[in-house]
Design a protein around this motif. Structure first.
Motif, short mmCIF file in Angstrom:
data_model
loop_
_atom_site.label_atom_id
_atom_site.label_comp_id
_atom_site.label_asym_id
_atom_site.label_seq_id
_atom_site.Cartn_x
_atom_site.Cartn_y
_atom_site.Cartn_z
N VAL A 101 -22.85 -2.59 11.55
CA VAL A 101 -23.31 -2.18 10.57
C VAL A 101 -22.90 -2.98 9.30
N MET A 102 -22.01 -2.63 9.18
CA MET A 102 -21.50 -2.23 8.21
C MET A 102 -20.94 -4.08 8.06
N PRO A 108 -21.30 -7.29 0.13
CA PRO A 108 -20.71 -8.22 0.61
C PRO A 108 -19.11 -7.22 0.56
N VAL A 109 -18.77 -5.79 -0.16
CA VAL A 109 -17.89 -5.01 -0.22
C VAL A 109 -17.27 -4.38 1.59
N THR A 110 -19.14 -4.10 1.86
CA THR A 110 -18.53 -3.49 3.44
C THR A 110 -18.51 -4.23 4.21
N GLY A 111 -18.95 -5.32 4.00
CA GLY A 111 -18.81 -6.54 4.88
C GLY A 111 -17.78 -6.97 5.27
N ALA A 112 -16.22 -7.56 3.71
CA ALA A 112 -15.57 -7.38 3.82
C ALA A 112 -14.30 -6.65 4.35
N VAL A 113 -14.56 -5.18 4.60
CA VAL A 113 -14.08 -3.68 5.24
C VAL A 113 -14.37 -4.11 6.66
N SER A 114 -15.43 -4.30 6.91
CA SER A 114 -15.68 -3.95 8.99
C SER A 114 -14.87 -5.29 8.81
N TRP A 115 -14.55 -7.14 7.90
CA TRP A 115 -13.86 -8.25 8.84
C TRP A 115 -12.63 -7.91 8.80
N LEU A 116 -12.25 -6.42 7.26
CA LEU A 116 -10.20 -6.54 7.53
C LEU A 116 -9.72 -5.42 8.71
N TYR A 117 -11.30 -4.86 8.80
CA TYR A 117 -10.77 -4.08 9.66
C TYR A 117 -10.50 -4.38 11.18
N ILE A 118 -11.38 -5.11 11.79
CA ILE A 118 -11.36 -6.06 13.31
C ILE A 118 -10.38 -6.76 12.71
#
Length: 316
Positions: A101-102, A108-118
């Motif tokens: 969902v993020m 853009p912040v939540t999207g970037a954090v999710s991408w880095l985690y994955i």
């Protein structure tokens, strides 16, 4: 392939314009013989027989395998394997939903954090991640969360906690991509209609999108859980006594290393088989309404395969 039809002499109407008084004979439908199936079946059975014979001639004490199959230590390790697999999968599924969902968020912040985690947890081996959590006390002597919690790292990072974090966080990265694909498979008109009715975004996701996405999410999630059952054997490296470690301990003590590996393999096969059947029926349940005919159950498929070799007579 079309069946061959045998016709009797009465099947051909007599010459002339009048109808024949002789009744038509029953047509016998004879299925075409598929000799290739029988040849391939014989070859496969012969190879399996040769494999069984080869193992029977090896230096394996099968009586030890039978005696240790239900050893209390092995059963305890089996239970720990199920516990850590279910717990890690639950954590991975929860994290997968959150980060999916993020990543789909317009923030853009939540999207970037999710991408880095994955990116990080999919890009590093799970074995390395387990060792990092296991040796975390080498760089952090205390886990200090301020007034909320403070304790020594060696007391917090028990073998179970290390295994849970190592497997769960890694699984969350894969589940995030699976959930994201499932959410994107739902038509956007469903979301727009829910918003038109005044339904908030969170409720729309919980009541409209996710239930429809489950049809796409369930099959790869089941495969991930079965893979988790096997990947859980890696946690023996961080001193968590699961099935493989319990079997290895007995094998090293009794001098029956190969026998205990066969015991562990048997239980892994049993676990994956049971959960595979459960996955199949779960997929079948969520397929209702999306397919015209539900896929056959294993028993229905077995009955169809047995009937394939029977000859039938069709009367017309």
């Amino acid at each position: 392939m079309t069946d061959k039809i045998e016709k009797g002499p009465a099947d051909t109407p007599p010459a002339g314009s009048g109808a024949s008084d002789t009744p038509y004979e029953a047509i016998k439908a004879i299925p075409v013989r598929h000799y290739g199936r029988w040849v391939s079946g014989v070859i496969v059975v012969a190879l399996l027989g040769w494999l069984v014979y080869a193992f029977s001639q090896g230096n394996v004490i099968w009586a030890t395998v039978k005696d240790k199959l239900f050893d209390p230590a092995v059963l305890s390790g089996l239970g720990n394997t199920v516990i850590i697999s279910v717990s890690s999968m639950a954590l991975g599924l929860l994290l997968g939903i959150v980060f999916a969902v993020m990543r789909l968020s317009k923030n853009p912040v939540t999207g970037a954090v999710s991408w880095l985690y994955i990116w990080f947890f999919r890009g590093t081996p799970v074995y390395v991640q387990l060792l990092v959590w296991f040796n975390l006390s080498l760089i952090f002597q205390y886990i200090n969360l301020g007034p909320i919690y403070k304790n020594e790292t060696v007391d917090v990072m028990t073998p179970f906690m290390v295994a849970l974090l190592g497997l769960g966080l890694n699984e969350g990265a894969y589940m995030a991509e699976i959930v994201r694909a499932g959410i994107q498979s739902v038509d956007e008109g469903q979301t727009e209609a829910a918003h038109a009715l005044g339904m908030p975004q969170t409720k729309t996701m919980r009541r409209i999108v996710l239930p429809q996405a489950m049809r796409v999410i369930i099959p790869p999630t089941g495969n991930e859980f079965i893979n988790m059952l096997k990947t859980s054997s890696l946690v023996s490296a961080v001193q968590y006594t699961e099935l493989l470690r319990a079997s290895s301990n007995i094998g090293n003590t009794a001098g029956a290393i190969m026998e205990m590996l066969f015991v562990a393999s048997f239980w892994y096969l049993a676990l994956t088989s049971v959960f595979s059947v459960g996955q199949y029926y779960l997929e079948r349940r969520f397929a209702r309404g999306s397919t015209r005919n539900l896929p056959p159950t294993p028993f229905q498929r077995l009955r169809a395969n047995l009937n394939m070799f029977r000859r039938t007579e069709v009367a017309r």
